[in-house]
Design an enzyme around this catalytic site. Structure first.
Site, PDB file in Angstrom:
ATOM      1  N   GLU A 161      32.456  37.202  49.683  1.00  0.00           N
ATOM      2  CA  GLU A 161      31.721  38.021  50.635  1.00  0.00           C
ATOM      3  C   GLU A 161      31.164  39.202  49.866  1.00  0.00           C
ATOM      4  OE1 GLU A 161      34.182  38.882  54.083  1.00  0.00           O
ATOM      5  OE2 GLU A 161      33.731  36.890  54.897  1.00  0.00           O
ATOM      6  N   HIS A 187      25.214  38.318  59.653  1.00  0.00           N
ATOM      7  CA  HIS A 187      26.432  37.634  59.202  1.00  0.00           C
ATOM      8  C   HIS A 187      27.317  37.258  60.390  1.00  0.00           C
ATOM      9  CE1 HIS A 187      30.024  36.614  56.929  1.00  0.00           C
ATOM     10  NE2 HIS A 187      30.695  37.492  57.638  1.00  0.00           N
ATOM     11  N   ARG A 233      38.238  30.092  53.468  1.00  0.00           N
ATOM     12  CA  ARG A 233      37.761  29.803  54.827  1.00  0.00           C
ATOM     13  C   ARG A 233      38.663  28.845  55.584  1.00  0.00           C
ATOM     14  NH1 ARG A 233      34.857  34.140  55.425  1.00  0.00           N
ATOM     15  NH2 ARG A 233      33.154  34.293  53.926  1.00  0.00           N
ATOM     16  N   THR A 254      40.806  41.206  46.359  1.00  0.00           N
ATOM     17  CA  THR A 254      39.537  41.850  46.693  1.00  0.00           C
ATOM     18  C   THR A 254      39.062  42.549  45.429  1.00  0.00           C
ATOM     19  OG1 THR A 254      40.325  42.251  48.956  1.00  0.00           O
ATOM     20  CG2 THR A 254      38.394  43.497  48.232  1.00  0.00           C
ATOM     21  N   LYS A 305      42.506  36.269  53.283  1.00  0.00           N
ATOM     22  CA  LYS A 305      41.772  37.381  52.671  1.00  0.00           C
ATOM     23  C   LYS A 305      42.631  38.173  51.679  1.00  0.00           C
ATOM     24  CE  LYS A 305      38.008  37.542  55.422  1.00  0.00           C
ATOM     25  NZ  LYS A 305      36.637  37.696  54.954  1.00  0.00           N
ATOM     26  N   ASP A 327      38.437  46.447  56.170  1.00  0.00           N
ATOM     27  CA  ASP A 327      37.203  45.687  55.991  1.00  0.00           C
ATOM     28  C   ASP A 327      36.522  45.546  57.340  1.00  0.00           C
ATOM     29  OD1 ASP A 327      35.269  44.262  54.600  1.00  0.00           O
ATOM     30  OD2 ASP A 327      36.264  42.340  54.932  1.00  0.00           O
ATOM     31  N   ASP A 366      34.840  40.403  48.699  1.00  0.00           N
ATOM     32  CA  ASP A 366      35.989  40.109  49.565  1.00  0.00           C
ATOM     33  C   ASP A 366      36.202  38.593  49.547  1.00  0.00           C
ATOM     34  OD1 ASP A 366      37.877  40.000  51.584  1.00  0.00           O
ATOM     35  OD2 ASP A 366      36.404  40.191  53.193  1.00  0.00           O
ATOM     36  N   GLU A 387      27.755  30.835  54.799  1.00  0.00           N
ATOM     37  CA  GLU A 387      26.420  30.838  55.403  1.00  0.00           C
ATOM     38  C   GLU A 387      25.405  30.089  54.547  1.00  0.00           C
ATOM     39  OE1 GLU A 387      27.268  35.184  55.586  1.00  0.00           O
ATOM     40  OE2 GLU A 387      25.678  35.120  57.090  1.00  0.00           O
ATOM     41  N   GLU A 410      29.767  42.721  49.613  1.00  0.00           N
ATOM     42  CA  GLU A 410      29.895  43.888  50.481  1.00  0.00           C
ATOM     43  C   GLU A 410      29.700  45.171  49.674  1.00  0.00           C
ATOM     44  OE1 GLU A 410      33.205  43.815  53.164  1.00  0.00           O
ATOM     45  OE2 GLU A 410      33.414  41.631  53.081  1.00  0.00           O
ATOM     46  N   GLN A 435      41.702  30.791  56.632  1.00  0.00           N
ATOM     47  CA  GLN A 435      41.245  31.771  57.628  1.00  0.00           C
ATOM     48  C   GLN A 435      41.021  31.112  58.992  1.00  0.00           C
ATOM     49  OE1 GLN A 435      37.497  33.544  56.502  1.00  0.00           O
ATOM     50  NE2 GLN A 435      37.425  34.922  58.246  1.00  0.00           N
TER      51      GLN A 435
HETATM   52 MN    MN Z   1      34.813  40.845  54.403  1.00  0.00          MN
END
Ligand code: MN
Length: 407
Positions: A192, A126, A230, A250, A246, A119, A226, A353, A194, A233
């Site tokens: 996420e 971002h 948080r 996925t 993570k 990834d 993804d 975000e 992607e 993480q």
């Molecule tokens: Mn990602």
């Protein structure tokens, strides 16, 4: 737009310019088969190829895309040209129609065996936003960011197809204000949005794959969520990067859009300053920026529209970087772009975000608010790109519903 004798509404998903590949089964036949989406139908590609005596029948007759991916670019081009011809020529209708299934009635599966999974982190917006949220006292971008596409190796075994429920992960978290780590379900489960790319043709260990060879190795693109915890993480990632925050899941969309369908979507990437090292420079006149427009929905409500065209590093540069040390590619290796975010708040591809680190909740039409995901929430990511002659290339959807942590 290529013609077809098939009845396809002009606004239907998956028109004749798209022709994405997937793996499907039907309620009356559980055997997995390679399919091509066309309008509201799925063409059983192996059955059609065998019936018509196509030379590539062996590569599309298995239970996954693996043999087709491994067959390489000349075969990819041959298969796509044949399918376009079958669907365009009215004389083929009698041969092809028996091998069409109603797309609404099929089950879709993971389309290929995932090899290694990487990834990246290639949206400047971002990365800058995350830097401001996680490390407010420092420069938002790390000193290496504009010199190389930053990435990490993810967990290939937990890549799941769209529709698979996502169990809320459990683990350690510790805010600066906590005296000791807490243990329990993640309280900051995020998404996420992607775009993923799958490698078809392998490379030998010790060899580099230059940016100019991108389309010889990469078969196609699809959508990725993804999922990211948080709080796990933030506590674990220093100094070696993402791990358990993570690796629990996925999600990928079931239809792989071949690079050949994305020719009209190619666009110049943003100007790079400073100029990257030689091995990362766009191939002369042949850059791989892609004008893909994503949409992220939470429980059906449109949260954001992230634009892929603004990604700082292209998938061709990511591939070149991933192999510059001599790391080999295997068929089925999959790499994701990194969260796609544009300059505006309504263009961000993560709740981190959109809620600015949980400080500014997002209001939903039902009157509730979200900073991060609640149990029962469903997130769906869709995307389109320009096709030839005004056609639309549709990526379909990757969706997943959060289910409670297991005790
Ligand atoms: Mn990602």
């Amino acid at each position: 737009m290529p013609d077809t004798w098939l009845d396809i509404a002009p606004d239907a998903r998956f028109g004749p310019s798209c022709l994405p590949y997937g793996v499907f089964s039907t309620p009356d036949r559980s055997e997995r088969r390679v399919g091509v989406a066309i309008g509201g139908h799925v063409l059983d590609l192996g059955a059609a190829a065998r019936a018509l005596g196509a030379p590539f029948a062996g590569a599309v007759s298995g239970a996954s895309l693996d043999p087709l991916l491994a067959a390489g670019r000349p075969v990819w081009e041959q298969v796509r040209a044949a399918v376009q011809e079958w669907l365009a020529d009215p004389a083929r209708e009698g041969d092809i129609r028996p091998h069409l299934a109603d797309r609404a009635g099929v089950m879709l599966h993971l389309p290929f065996t995932v090899g290694d999974y990487v990834d990246f982190y290639s949206s400047e917006h971002h990365a800058s936003n995350v830097g401001r949220i996680f490390r407010p006292e420092q420069e938002p971008l790390t000193p290496n960011w504009k010199h190389l596409p930053i990435g990490y190796h993810g967990r290939a075994g937990t890549v799941v197809p769209s529709g698979t429920p996502v169990v809320r992960p459990v683990g350690q978290r510790k805010r600066p204000s906590d005296a000791a780590p807490l243990f329990g379900p993640s309280a900051r489960l995020d998404i996420e949005a992607e775009v993923g790319f799958v490698v078809g043709a392998p490379s030998a260990q010790g060899e580099r794959v230059p940016v100019a060879s991108f389309a010889d190795h990469v078969f196609g693109a699809f959508l990725v969520n993804d999922w990211s915890a948080r709080d796990l993480q933030a506590w674990e990632y220093v100094p070696l990067g993402p791990f358990l925050g993570k690796s629990f899941a996925t999600s990928v969309s079931p239809w792989v859009v071949p690079l050949q369908a994305l020719q009209a979507a190619r666009t110049a990437p943003p100007a790079r300053d400073p100029e990257p090292l030689e091995y990362l420079r766009d191939a002369e006149g042949d850059p791989w920026g892609l004008d893909i427009s994503l949409e992220v929905r939470l429980n059906g409500h449109l949260l954001s529209r992230p634009p892929f065209s603004g990604m700082y590093w292209t998938p061709a540069q990511q591939l070149a970087h991933m192999t510059v040390n001599g790391a080999s590619l295997r068929t089925g290796d999959f790499y994701a772009s990194g969260t796609v975010s544009g300059p505006g708040r309504e263009q961000c591809g993560s709740l981190l975000e959109l809620s600015w680190g949980g400080k500014e909740p997002v209001r939903l039409p039902d009157g509730t608010e979200r900073t991060f995901l609640e149990d029962g929430d469903t997130v769906a990511i869709t995307a389109t790109a320009p096709g030839p002659d005004g056609a639309v290339i549709d990526f379909g959807e990757v969706s997943g519903t959060v289910v409670p942590a297991r005790g």
